[in-house]
Scaffold this motif. Structure first.
Motif, mmCIF file in Angstrom:
data_model
loop_
_atom_site.group_PDB
_atom_site.id
_atom_site.type_symbol
_atom_site.label_atom_id
_atom_site.label_comp_id
_atom_site.label_asym_id
_atom_site.label_seq_id
_atom_site.Cartn_x
_atom_site.Cartn_y
_atom_site.Cartn_z
ATOM 1 N N ALA A 103 -7.061 -38.666 33.376
ATOM 2 C CA ALA A 103 -7.865 -37.458 33.144
ATOM 3 C C ALA A 103 -9.346 -37.791 33.245
ATOM 4 C CB ALA A 103 -7.543 -36.871 31.773
ATOM 5 N N ILE A 104 -9.755 -38.891 32.611
ATOM 6 C CA ILE A 104 -11.165 -39.312 32.639
ATOM 7 C C ILE A 104 -11.607 -39.595 34.071
ATOM 8 C CG2 ILE A 104 -12.712 -41.212 31.998
ATOM 9 C CD1 ILE A 104 -11.068 -41.348 29.330
ATOM 10 N N LYS A 105 -10.738 -40.237 34.846
ATOM 11 C CA LYS A 105 -11.075 -40.569 36.242
ATOM 12 C C LYS A 105 -11.387 -39.307 37.041
ATOM 13 C CE LYS A 105 -8.768 -42.162 40.472
ATOM 14 N NZ LYS A 105 -7.510 -42.738 41.026
ATOM 15 N N TYR A 106 -10.501 -38.328 36.979
ATOM 16 C CA TYR A 106 -10.678 -37.140 37.811
ATOM 17 C C TYR A 106 -11.756 -36.197 37.264
ATOM 18 C CZ TYR A 106 -6.761 -38.531 40.685
ATOM 19 O OH TYR A 106 -5.945 -39.227 41.559
ATOM 20 N N LEU A 107 -11.880 -36.118 35.950
ATOM 21 C CA LEU A 107 -12.936 -35.274 35.379
ATOM 22 C C LEU A 107 -14.318 -35.840 35.705
ATOM 23 C CD1 LEU A 107 -11.314 -34.544 31.897
ATOM 24 C CD2 LEU A 107 -11.617 -32.892 33.764
ATOM 25 N N THR A 108 -14.420 -37.158 35.729
ATOM 26 C CA THR A 108 -15.693 -37.799 36.095
ATOM 27 C C THR A 108 -16.054 -37.467 37.539
ATOM 28 O OG1 THR A 108 -15.285 -39.612 34.540
ATOM 29 C CG2 THR A 108 -16.905 -40.004 36.266
ATOM 30 N N LEU A 109 -15.047 -37.543 38.422
ATOM 31 C CA LEU A 109 -15.278 -37.201 39.829
ATOM 32 C C LEU A 109 -15.665 -35.727 39.983
ATOM 33 C CD1 LEU A 109 -12.274 -39.120 41.476
ATOM 34 C CD2 LEU A 109 -14.715 -39.671 41.713
ATOM 35 N N ALA A 110 -15.091 -34.891 39.114
ATOM 36 C CA ALA A 110 -15.345 -33.452 39.223
ATOM 37 C C ALA A 110 -16.778 -33.097 38.830
ATOM 38 C CB ALA A 110 -14.358 -32.685 38.347
ATOM 39 N N VAL A 111 -17.301 -33.742 37.779
ATOM 40 C CA VAL A 111 -18.629 -33.354 37.296
ATOM 41 C C VAL A 111 -19.765 -34.056 38.034
ATOM 42 C CG1 VAL A 111 -17.709 -32.871 34.992
ATOM 43 C CG2 VAL A 111 -18.719 -35.113 35.460
ATOM 44 N N LEU A 128 -14.266 -33.817 29.470
ATOM 45 C CA LEU A 128 -14.475 -35.241 29.761
ATOM 46 C C LEU A 128 -14.937 -35.970 28.495
ATOM 47 C CD1 LEU A 128 -14.740 -37.721 31.562
ATOM 48 C CD2 LEU A 128 -17.002 -36.877 32.280
ATOM 49 N N ALA A 129 -15.890 -35.390 27.802
ATOM 50 C CA ALA A 129 -16.382 -36.001 26.570
ATOM 51 C C ALA A 129 -15.254 -36.148 25.550
ATOM 52 C CB ALA A 129 -17.520 -35.169 25.996
ATOM 53 N N ASP A 130 -14.431 -35.101 25.411
ATOM 54 C CA ASP A 130 -13.311 -35.149 24.475
ATOM 55 C C ASP A 130 -12.309 -36.237 24.850
ATOM 56 O OD1 ASP A 130 -14.447 -33.034 23.101
ATOM 57 O OD2 ASP A 130 -13.123 -31.515 23.974
ATOM 58 N N MET A 131 -12.031 -36.372 26.145
ATOM 59 C CA MET A 131 -11.091 -37.395 26.606
ATOM 60 C C MET A 131 -11.637 -38.808 26.350
ATOM 61 S SD MET A 131 -8.224 -36.205 27.903
ATOM 62 C CE MET A 131 -8.246 -35.130 26.475
ATOM 63 N N LEU A 132 -12.925 -38.983 26.564
ATOM 64 C CA LEU A 132 -13.543 -40.289 26.308
ATOM 65 C C LEU A 132 -13.467 -40.638 24.822
ATOM 66 C CD1 LEU A 132 -16.635 -39.938 28.666
ATOM 67 C CD2 LEU A 132 -14.857 -41.696 28.872
ATOM 68 N N LEU A 133 -13.696 -39.650 23.969
ATOM 69 C CA LEU A 133 -13.598 -39.879 22.529
ATOM 70 C C LEU A 133 -12.166 -40.209 22.143
ATOM 71 C CD1 LEU A 133 -15.098 -39.826 19.797
ATOM 72 C CD2 LEU A 133 -14.514 -37.402 19.620
ATOM 73 N N GLN A 134 -11.232 -39.471 22.702
ATOM 74 C CA GLN A 134 -9.817 -39.705 22.403
ATOM 75 C C GLN A 134 -9.381 -41.078 22.884
ATOM 76 O OE1 GLN A 134 -7.305 -36.243 23.078
ATOM 77 N NE2 GLN A 134 -5.658 -37.565 23.803
ATOM 78 N N ASP A 135 -9.969 -41.539 23.983
ATOM 79 C CA ASP A 135 -9.634 -42.852 24.556
ATOM 80 C C ASP A 135 -10.433 -43.985 23.908
ATOM 81 O OD1 ASP A 135 -7.989 -44.233 26.467
ATOM 82 O OD2 ASP A 135 -9.781 -44.622 27.653
#
Length: 419
Positions: A103-111, A128-135
Motif C-alpha cells: 500500500a505504501i509503495k503504490y500510494l507513494t507513487l500516486a502522490v 499514506l501517512a496512516d499506512m506509514l504510522l501503522q507500519d
C-alpha cells in the motif's frame, strides 16, 4: 456537580481565548494562497483504456474479489502521469486492506507527481501517512502528515494527534508536547486522549510543575473523569504539595471517585502525610471492613500505627493484635502491649509482652522494662522486680534499671513484700 460548573465555564473561556491568541503558532504553517491554487486546478479524466480497467477492478472489489481486482490494475500501464497516478491510487487503496508495505509503495507513487484532483490527492496523502504510522515508519509518517497539512491547509487535530503519537512511540517526549498542544488547540471540542498524551509526555520528561498545571486543566475540563482526579492528587506529591494532594483526593472521595484499593490507600496515606492520623486510620479501616482494601500486613500495620499516633490506643492495640495473629510477629505483640499499657489495661499488656518474649522478640530488655511498668502499677512489686532483673542483663539498660531498682525495693519493703 454544580461546584464544577463555574470552574469548567471559566476554563472554556480561557481556552477559547488561548486558541485565538496562539493558533498562528502551530507546528506546520501552510501557504493558504497555494492551497487555493491547488483547489482551483482543472479536473482531469483518465483515458478510456485505463477507465475500463478501473471499472472492472471496482466491480471485482464489490464482489469481494480483491486479489482479482489487483491483478486487473497491475496488468495495465500508461505513459500519462494522471492515469498512472490514478492507477497507483486505486492499487494503494486496495492493498491498504491486506499489505501495508505494498500500500505504501503504490500510494507513494500516486502522490509523488501531484497531478490528482485536490480531494483525491488529499485523501491519498492522508492514507499514506496512516499506512506509514501503522507500519511503524514513524519519522516518515510524521513527515507525511505534515506534508498533508501543508497541501490541504487543514489544521487537523487528528493529524497532530497522530504526529504526537508517533513521537511518543519513538520516546521523543519533548516533541510530543507541542504536537499534542496543536491537537488540543485545533480540536473542535476537548478530547481526553489529546490531554492524556501530553500528560504522559510531561511525566516522562519529569516536568512535574507543568504536569500538575496541565492536569489541573484536565480536571476542570473533564470534571466527571474519575481517573483525572486521582492523577492530579498523585502528581501533587511529585511537587511536594501534600496539602493540595489531600484536598484533591478528599474532593474526589466525596464524589465517589475513589473506587480502587490503591486510590483509597493513597487518600489514607495523604492523611498520614498531613499529620491527620485519625482520618488516615478511619479511612483505611472503613474500606478494609468493606472488603475494598485487603486486610494484609501492611494495611493492618498502617491502621494500628495511625491509631496509635492519634492516641486511640485501645483501637491501636486491637489492630496490632490482628497483625500479630496474621503474621505471628513478635514485634506486633510488643506494640500491642505498649498500646494496652497506655490505656492502663495492664493484664492485657502483660499477656502481649509475654507473647512477644516467648517468640524471641528483638531487644527483649526493652520489653522487660515495659513489663516492669505494667506490674509496678498493679503493685505487683515482686513480678516487677523479676522483670527488672531480666532487663538488667542488657548493659544498655543499666541507667534505667538503677533508677527503678531502689524505687521498687522501697515500695516492696513498705508493703512487707520480700523480693
Amino acid at each position: 456537580m454544580n461546584k464544577f460548573k463555574k470552574l469548567t465555564s471559566a476554563l472554556v473561556i480561557l481556552t477559547a481565548l488561548g486558541v485565538t491568541a496562539t493558533s498562528v503558532n502551530a507546528a506546520v504553517q501552510p501557504n493558504l494562497a497555494k492551497v487555493e491554487e491547488r483547489k482551483a486546478r482543472k479536473t482531469q479524466i483518465v483515458g478510456e483504456r485505463v477507465g475500463k480497467s478501473l471499472v472492472k477492478a471496482f466491480d471485482l472489489y464489490n464482489e469481494e474479489k480483491l486479489d482479482e481486482a489487483i491483478v486487473v490494475l497491475k496488468e495495465i500501464s500508461s505513459n500519462n502521469d494522471f492515469d498512472s497516478a490514478t492507477l497507483n491510487r486505486f492499487l494503494g487503496n486496495l492493498y491498504a486492506t491486506k499489505d501495508e508495505k505494498q500500500a505504501i509503495k503504490y500510494l507513494t507513487l500516486a502522490v509523488k507527481p501531484d497531478v490528482l484532483t485536490f480531494n483525491d490527492q488529499s485523501l491519498t496523502m492522508k492514507l499514506l501517512a496512516d499506512m506509514l504510522l501503522q507500519d511503524k515508519q514513524y519519522p516518515k509518517a510524521i513527515k507525511a502528515y505534515e506534508d498533508w497539512i501543508l497541501f490541504t491547509g487543514e489544521q487537523s487535530a487528528d493529524a497532530y494527534m497522530r504526529i504526537a503519537n508517533a513521537y511518543h512511540l519513538m520516546n521523543q517526549y519533548d516533541k510530543v508536547v507541542p504536537a499534542a498542544d496543536d491537537a488540543i488547540r485545533f480540536s473542535p471540542k476537548p478530547e481526553t486522549n489529546h490531554y492524556l498524551l501530553k500528560m504522559g509526555a510531561l511525566y516522562e520528561l519529569k516536568k512535574y510543575k507543568e504536569l500538575v498545571a496541565h492536569t489541573e486543566i484536565m480536571v476542570q475540563i473533564f470534571p466527571e473523569n474519575k481517573q483525572f482526579w486521582v492523577y492530579l492528587g498523585n502528581f501533587y506529591t511529585l511537587t511536594e504539595e501534600y496539602a493540595k494532594s489531600l484536598s484533591t483526593l478528599q474532593l474526589a472521595y466525596s464524589q465517589g471517585y475513589l473506587e480502587k484499593d490503591s486510590e483509597v490507600r493513597m487518600l489514607a496515606q495523604m492523611y498520614a502525610n498531613n499529620n491527620i492520623p485519625y482520618k488516615a486510620a478511619v479511612t483505611m479501616e472503613k474500606h478494609m471492613k468493606s472488603g475494598l482494601v485487603k486486610k494484609d500486613k501492611n494495611n493492618l500495620s498502617f491502621v494500628a500505627s495511625n491509631y496509635q499516633s492519634a492516641r486511640e490506643f485501645a483501637k491501636a492495640a486491637d489492630y496490632y493484635g490482628e497483625l500479630a495473629k496474621l503474621t505471628n510477629d513478635a514485634d506486633a505483640y510488643r506494640r500491642q502491649g505498649s498500646a494496652y499499657l497506655s490505656v492502663q489495661r495492664y493484664n492485657d499488656a502483660i499477656s502481649a509482652f509475654d507473647k512477644a518474649l516467648s517468640m524471641n522478640v528483638d531487644k527483649a530488655s526493652g520489653v522487660y522494662m515495659s513489663l516492669v511498668d505494667a506490674y509496678f502499677y498493679q503493685k505487683k512489686y515482686k513480678e516487677a522486680y523479676a522483670a527488672l532483673m531480666n532487663a538488667k542483663k542488657d548493659p544498655a539498660m543499666s541507667r534505667q534499671v538503677r533508677s527503678w531498682e531502689s524505687y521498687i525495693k522501697d515500695k516492696a519493703k513498705q508493703k512487707g513484700i520480700s523480693l
